[in-house]
Write an enzyme that holds these catalytic residues in place. Structure first.
Site, PDB file in Angstrom:
ATOM      1  N   LYS A   1      11.058  -1.456  12.355  1.00 37.11           N
ATOM      2  CA  LYS A   1      10.421  -2.697  11.909  1.00 37.11           C
ATOM      3  C   LYS A   1      11.165  -3.889  12.500  1.00 37.11           C
ATOM      4  O   LYS A   1      12.395  -3.850  12.653  1.00 37.11           O
ATOM      5  CB  LYS A   1      10.450  -2.736  10.376  1.00 37.11           C
ATOM      6  CG  LYS A   1       9.713  -3.904   9.744  1.00 37.11           C
ATOM      7  CD  LYS A   1       9.697  -3.758   8.216  1.00 37.11           C
ATOM      8  CE  LYS A   1       9.036  -4.905   7.502  1.00 37.11           C
ATOM      9  NZ  LYS A   1       8.988  -4.720   6.040  1.00 37.11           N
TER      10      LYS A   1
ATOM     11  N   SER B   1       4.468  -4.981   3.760  1.00 40.05           N
ATOM     12  CA  SER B   1       4.632  -5.719   4.984  1.00 40.05           C
ATOM     13  C   SER B   1       4.930  -4.877   6.215  1.00 40.05           C
ATOM     14  O   SER B   1       4.777  -5.348   7.336  1.00 40.05           O
ATOM     15  CB  SER B   1       5.764  -6.725   4.795  1.00 40.05           C
ATOM     16  OG  SER B   1       6.993  -6.047   4.577  1.00 40.05           O
TER      17      SER B   1
ATOM     18  N   SER C   1       6.689  -2.450   0.359  1.00 35.05           N
ATOM     19  CA  SER C   1       6.330  -2.567   1.775  1.00 35.05           C
ATOM     20  C   SER C   1       6.431  -1.317   2.615  1.00 35.05           C
ATOM     21  O   SER C   1       6.001  -1.330   3.765  1.00 35.05           O
ATOM     22  CB  SER C   1       7.166  -3.655   2.432  1.00 35.05           C
ATOM     23  OG  SER C   1       6.616  -4.899   2.118  1.00 35.05           O
TER      24      SER C   1
HETATM   25  N1  GLN Z   1       4.027  -7.060  -0.884  1.00 34.01           N
HETATM   26  C1  GLN Z   1       5.270  -7.411  -1.488  1.00 34.01           C
HETATM   27  C2  GLN Z   1       5.610  -8.840  -1.197  1.00 34.01           C
HETATM   28  O1  GLN Z   1       4.843  -9.471  -0.586  1.00 34.01           O
HETATM   29  C3  GLN Z   1       6.341  -6.482  -1.036  1.00 34.01           C
HETATM   30  C4  GLN Z   1       7.036  -6.896   0.191  1.00 34.01           C
HETATM   31  C5  GLN Z   1       8.089  -5.976   0.610  1.00 34.01           C
HETATM   32  O2  GLN Z   1       8.290  -4.917   0.021  1.00 34.01           O
HETATM   33  N2  GLN Z   1       8.830  -6.397   1.616  1.00 34.01           N
HETATM   34  O3  GLN Z   1       6.622  -9.326  -1.585  1.00 34.01           O
END
Ligand code: GLN
Length: 477
Positions: free
Chosen positions: A76, A151, A175
């Site tokens: 990532k 994400s 994410s």
């Molecule tokens: N969707 C969650 C957020 O927007 C989780 C993000 C993540 O785990 N990095 O914060």
């Protein structure tokens, strides 16, 4: 067609049926052919080929090889790899090159893996659909009109579309698990402290964990064995022993599984997701496992608690992007204050700015007690509740996400609806426990459905073994 596992690929490499270079070139051409998915922000073509040649030579010379020999992996775009660009999906880090290796990268390379590129993601890992990347969205390979989740959408799609063997993502509130669910792959968020975050661009430091995406539980276990463990560069990493996950995948016992009926009766839950979890539970019962219902009254408070605490931490972590230390600096700025203001205003995207403002607000002196302290108290209560549950049960099962992959634009106008996509995933981050999303089902259109399994802290061995069992149960029905 089933995808080859790491062990199968390694057996082929040893038998001379494949070469590392051949593997890499094959992935490179697949990446080229699927550019429209926008899964990769950069492909490390020359690097990967060079490393593959080196590894082929190593095998030829009869030298000993590492546990991830020949494993082609994508990372990532928030994980540092020395000498390579890194942007966290943000314009503010455009042109930034990492000066050091993150611990996970160092361990992967020492284990003879090949890093093929960096994958697209929501800006600073904030998002549930990959629509917040400054470099355009990633498309779900199953249906290009659907989001891949976020994400870590690029990492999920890279595995889904066969563009690498495994990939790494980061999980602060879901994410890894949510995109794994949307893309039909396995995604694990390890216990807080299991994997070093040294060299991971911080979002919310008391939540962030790095973890793998793969096609099988065994591949997940193999990667976890390499990246887990104490690291002196991350004081939150644990010295708890790293067990041999990949050789302990036989779950011989009968499990005690907890379910929270509230998770199956909530409003926005897709009927096929509900069906998938209920089907699995019925199956577990008939296989002799115990399933107990727990009265869990906190579901409605999870999202608020997560968003208060994570944005507070983000507002502090993201203060370092100031137009001076790294990356983007506004061309319109000529003295100190405007350098900060304009660089941050122009460099960050909308969602990131929203969260910095929200985080600053909940930490501000007049509101600190009303929001931040309160959310911390809720976090403590949740942790105690979870601890009590695991005194009696081995695992908790619930959906990973309330829905299957949704369409682009479907939730972009309504942040609250977008945040609700994380309703089942944030619990594991709030309480520090490990959780995995397993591709166990699909909806009537064939879109993947992930089921989430949670275990007590540092019980990755049991979690992975039980996951392997569930994959066999559901796929041999
Ligand atoms: N969707 C969650 C957020 O927007 C989780 C993000 C993540 O785990 N990095 O914060």
């Amino acid at each position: 067609m089933s995808v080859q596992t790491i062990r199968q690929v390694q057996a082929d490499l040893r038998a001379g049926k494949l070469s590392c270079k051949g593997l890499v070139t094959n992935y490179l051409s697949k990446i080229e052919a699927t550019k429209h998915l926008n899964a990769f922000l950069e492909v490390f073509t020359e690097d990967a080929i060079q490393r593959a040649e080196l590894l082929d030579q190593k095998l030829k010379n009869g030298e000993s090889t590492g546990p991830l020999f020949g494993v082609v992996i994508a990372i990532k775009d928030n994980i540092c790899y020395k000498g390579h660009k890194l942007s966290a999906g943000s314009k503010i880090l455009e042109g930034f090159t990492s000066l050091f290796d993150s611990t996970v990268v160092e361990r992967l390379l020492a284990a003879d893996a090949i890093i093929i590129g960096r994958t697209n993601c929501d800006e600073f890992a904030m998002g549930s659909s990959n629509e917040n990347s400054a470099y355009g969205p990633v498309l779900n390979a199953f249906d290009n009109s659907c989001v891949p989740g976020g994400s870590s959408g690029g990492s999920a799609v890279a595995v889904q579309a066969g563009l690498c063997q495994v990939s790494l993502g980061s999980d602060t509130g879901g994410s890894i698990r949510q995109p794994a669910s949307f893309c039909g792959v396995v995604g694990l968020k390890p216990t807080y402290g299991r994997v070093s975050r040294y060299g991971l661009i911080a979002y919310a430091s008391s939540f962030d964990q790095i973890g793998p995406f793969s096609h099988s539980v065994e591949d997940t276990a193999l990667v976890m064995e390499v990246i887990s463990g104490k690291d002196n560069y991350d004081s939150t990493s644990s010295s708890e022993k790293v067990e041999s996950y990949s050789t302990s995948l036989n779950f011989g016992k009968k499990a005690k599984v907890a379910i929270f009926p509230t998770t199956l009766s909530s409003d926005g839950l897709h009927k096929d997701v509900k069906g998938a979890v209920e089907g699995l539970i019925a199956h577990l019962k008939s296989d002799g496992h115990t399933v107990g219902e727990i009265d869990f009254a906190f579901l409605d408070h999870l999202i608020a608690t997560y968003y208060v605490l994570s944005t507070a931490e983000a507002s502090s972590n993201l203060a370092r992007f100031d137009g001076v230390h790294y990356g983007y600096r506004s061309k319109q700025a000529h003295e100190m204050e405007t350098v900060y203001k304009k660089s941050r205003t122009e460099g960050f995207g909308k969602e990131v700015k929203n969260r910095i403002i929200l985080g600053t607000f909940v930490l501000s002196s007049g509101y600190y007690d009303a929001y931040f302290s309160r959310a911390q108290k809720v976090r403590r209560i949740l942790t105690e509740k979870i601890r009590a549950i695991f005194k009696e049960y081995d695992f908790i099962i619930m959906p990973t996400s309330p829905t299957v992959a949704f369409k682009f634009g479907e939730k972009t106008d309504n942040p609250v609806e977008m945040y609700l996509a994380d309703i089942y995933t944030v619990l594991a981050n709030l309480t520090g426990i490990p959780a995995i999303s397993l591709p166990l089902s699909e909806d009537e259109k064939g879109l993947p459905i992930g089921v989430q399994v949670l275990a007590d802290k540092f019980r990755e061995t049991d979690l992975l073994a039980f996951s392997e069992k569930l994959m066999q149960l559901e796929h041999n029905k």
